[in-house]
Design an enzyme around this catalytic site. Structure first.
Site, PDB file in Angstrom:
ATOM      1  N   ASN A  22       0.798  -1.406  -0.026  1.00  0.00           N
ATOM      2  CA  ASN A  22      -0.215  -0.286  -0.049  1.00  0.00           C
ATOM      3  C   ASN A  22       1.194   1.436   0.303  1.00  0.00           C
ATOM      4  O   ASN A  22       1.510   1.788   1.210  1.00  0.00           O
ATOM      5  CB  ASN A  22      -0.793  -0.230   1.330  1.00  0.00           C
ATOM      6  CG  ASN A  22      -2.300   0.731   0.863  1.00  0.00           C
ATOM      7  OD1 ASN A  22      -2.160   1.318   0.324  1.00  0.00           O
ATOM      8  ND2 ASN A  22      -2.715   1.822   2.611  1.00  0.00           N
TER       9      ASN A  22
ATOM     10  N   LYS B 208       0.032   4.312  -0.283  1.00  0.00           N
ATOM     11  CA  LYS B 208      -0.914   5.567   0.290  1.00  0.00           C
ATOM     12  C   LYS B 208      -0.800   6.573  -0.565  1.00  0.00           C
ATOM     13  O   LYS B 208      -0.284   6.276  -1.943  1.00  0.00           O
ATOM     14  CB  LYS B 208      -0.213   5.768   1.649  1.00  0.00           C
ATOM     15  CG  LYS B 208      -0.402   3.744   2.561  1.00  0.00           C
ATOM     16  CD  LYS B 208       0.361   4.550   3.431  1.00  0.00           C
ATOM     17  CE  LYS B 208      -0.356   2.807   4.945  1.00  0.00           C
ATOM     18  NZ  LYS B 208       0.404   3.619   6.205  1.00  0.00           N
TER      19      LYS B 208
ATOM     20  N   HIS C 224      -9.703   1.300   5.527  1.00  0.00           N
ATOM     21  CA  HIS C 224      -8.193   1.289   6.051  1.00  0.00           C
ATOM     22  C   HIS C 224      -8.942   2.046   7.140  1.00  0.00           C
ATOM     23  O   HIS C 224     -10.005   3.462   7.325  1.00  0.00           O
ATOM     24  CB  HIS C 224      -7.276   1.614   4.731  1.00  0.00           C
ATOM     25  CG  HIS C 224      -5.814   1.153   5.682  1.00  0.00           C
ATOM     26  ND1 HIS C 224      -5.178   2.729   6.616  1.00  0.00           N
ATOM     27  CD2 HIS C 224      -4.995   1.307   5.415  1.00  0.00           C
ATOM     28  CE1 HIS C 224      -4.440   2.312   7.119  1.00  0.00           C
ATOM     29  NE2 HIS C 224      -3.471   1.175   5.803  1.00  0.00           N
TER      30      HIS C 224
ATOM     31  N   GLU D 235      -6.540   4.331   8.203  1.00  0.00           N
ATOM     32  CA  GLU D 235      -6.956   5.950   8.147  1.00  0.00           C
ATOM     33  C   GLU D 235      -7.264   6.974   7.034  1.00  0.00           C
ATOM     34  O   GLU D 235      -8.230   7.990   7.207  1.00  0.00           O
ATOM     35  CB  GLU D 235      -5.503   5.835   7.086  1.00  0.00           C
ATOM     36  CG  GLU D 235      -4.657   5.978   8.153  1.00  0.00           C
ATOM     37  CD  GLU D 235      -2.817   5.571   6.943  1.00  0.00           C
ATOM     38  OE1 GLU D 235      -1.857   5.218   7.538  1.00  0.00           O
ATOM     39  OE2 GLU D 235      -3.390   5.205   5.345  1.00  0.00           O
TER      40      GLU D 235
ATOM     41  N   GLU E 106      -5.113  -5.000  10.289  1.00  0.00           N
ATOM     42  CA  GLU E 106      -3.952  -4.142  10.735  1.00  0.00           C
ATOM     43  C   GLU E 106      -4.281  -3.675  12.487  1.00  0.00           C
ATOM     44  O   GLU E 106      -5.260  -2.785  12.544  1.00  0.00           O
ATOM     45  CB  GLU E 106      -3.789  -3.186   9.773  1.00  0.00           C
ATOM     46  CG  GLU E 106      -3.435  -3.474   8.718  1.00  0.00           C
ATOM     47  CD  GLU E 106      -2.861  -2.023   7.440  1.00  0.00           C
ATOM     48  OE1 GLU E 106      -1.829  -2.075   7.106  1.00  0.00           O
ATOM     49  OE2 GLU E 106      -3.738  -1.619   7.703  1.00  0.00           O
TER      50      GLU E 106
ATOM     51  N   GLY F  17       2.298   1.997  11.154  1.00  0.00           N
ATOM     52  CA  GLY F  17       3.809   3.241  10.827  1.00  0.00           C
ATOM     53  C   GLY F  17       4.168   3.170  12.317  1.00  0.00           C
ATOM     54  O   GLY F  17       5.177   4.394  12.834  1.00  0.00           O
TER      55      GLY F  17
ATOM     56  N   SER G 193       3.323  -2.281  10.617  1.00  0.00           N
ATOM     57  CA  SER G 193       5.052  -2.017  10.928  1.00  0.00           C
ATOM     58  C   SER G 193       5.775  -3.427  10.255  1.00  0.00           C
ATOM     59  O   SER G 193       6.726  -4.171  10.786  1.00  0.00           O
ATOM     60  CB  SER G 193       5.482  -1.742  12.441  1.00  0.00           C
ATOM     61  OG  SER G 193       5.230  -0.421  12.519  1.00  0.00           O
TER      62      SER G 193
END
Length: 263
Positions: free
Chosen positions: A17, A19, A104, A106, A174, A180, A219
């Protein structure tokens, strides 16, 4: 011979991904990923790059030649219409995508996408002939409160349409707090959550439990990929930052050259 098959013959999937990263010059890294995949560096695993929509068409030729799949990172629920700035599932398909990431964290947090919205967009992906990678995961506060499985269970039930099949759906777990941050749950925590997800899929989608792939994301890097991919019910990885360079991404995908995956 590489033994990646589980009892239900799920093919591992390693999806990158990117992003909101990548200009045309950065497709040189995608080309390196394609070359490495074509050379067998990912073993029997399926490799997919989920690129920004602006790069999809430019990446089609090299990805198709190498057997690397392409994916989008989001889609609108409607096939077309007055939705300035949005991209439909049909547009992604037309640009060469075969996958799309939906739900996702985010987007759930930053764009207020709830389960009902993710469900609508997942149906749109099915309609267009795309495989949806539906993301689920809890925040740190939710895990510390003991609510991780309740949150993930509600996301699964609310986000995944009943008509989903192993060919049209992939789940990516996730944990939000691991994306991250360099932090990862314990292998025991990952195993428990992936087992829970598989059991919930069986409850919600009778008869497909052992065939739908469940990825781990958060991660993932070359240094921890092998131990993560050995966890039962982990059928591959959804890779964020490490997918931006061929060295790091293939360092993860290459674990499937010789990894014996537990079933």
């Amino acid at each position: 011979m590489t033994e990646w098959l589980s009892r239900s013959e799920r093919r591992p999937l390693v999806a990158g991904n990117w992003k909101m990263n990548g200009l045309r010059k950065d497709l040189a890294e995608a080309d390196k990923i394609c070359a490495a995949t074509a050379a067998g560096e990912a073993g029997e695993a399926e490799v997919v790059l989920c690129l920004p929509a602006t790069l999809l068409m430019a990446a089609v030729a090299s990805c198709e030649a190498a057997g690397v799949g392409l994916g989008g990172q989001h889609c609108h629920g409607a096939p077309n219409g007055p939705f300035t700035g949005d991209v439909s599932a049909e547009m992604l398909k037309d640009a060469g995508a075969s996958y799309v990431i939906l739900g996702h964290s985010e987007r759930r947090a930053g764009h207020n996408e709830g389960n009902a919205s993710v469900r609508e967009k997942t149906r749109a992906a099915f309609r267009a002939g795309l495989t949806a990678i539906v993301c689920v995961g809890e925040t740190r506060a939710e895990r510390e409160a003991g609510d991780a499985m309740a949150i993930v269970g509600s996301q699964l039930t609310g986000s995944v349409p009943g008509e989903a099949t192993p060919e049209t759906l992939v789940i990516a777990y996730e944990p939000v707090w691991a994306i991250g941050t360099g932090l990862t749950p314990t292998l025991k925590d990952i195993a428990e959550m992936h087992r829970f997800i598989r059991e919930r899929l069986e409850a919600d989608l009778s008869g497909v439990r052992d065939r739908i792939r469940i990825l781990y994301g958060g991660s993932v890097k070359p240094s921890n990929a092998a131990e993560l991919m050995r966890v039962p019910n982990v059928d591959g990885a959804l890779v964020g930052g490490a997918s931006l360079t061929a060295r790091d991404f293939m360092g993860i995908a290459s674990v499937y050259r010789d990894l014996r995956v537990a079933s």
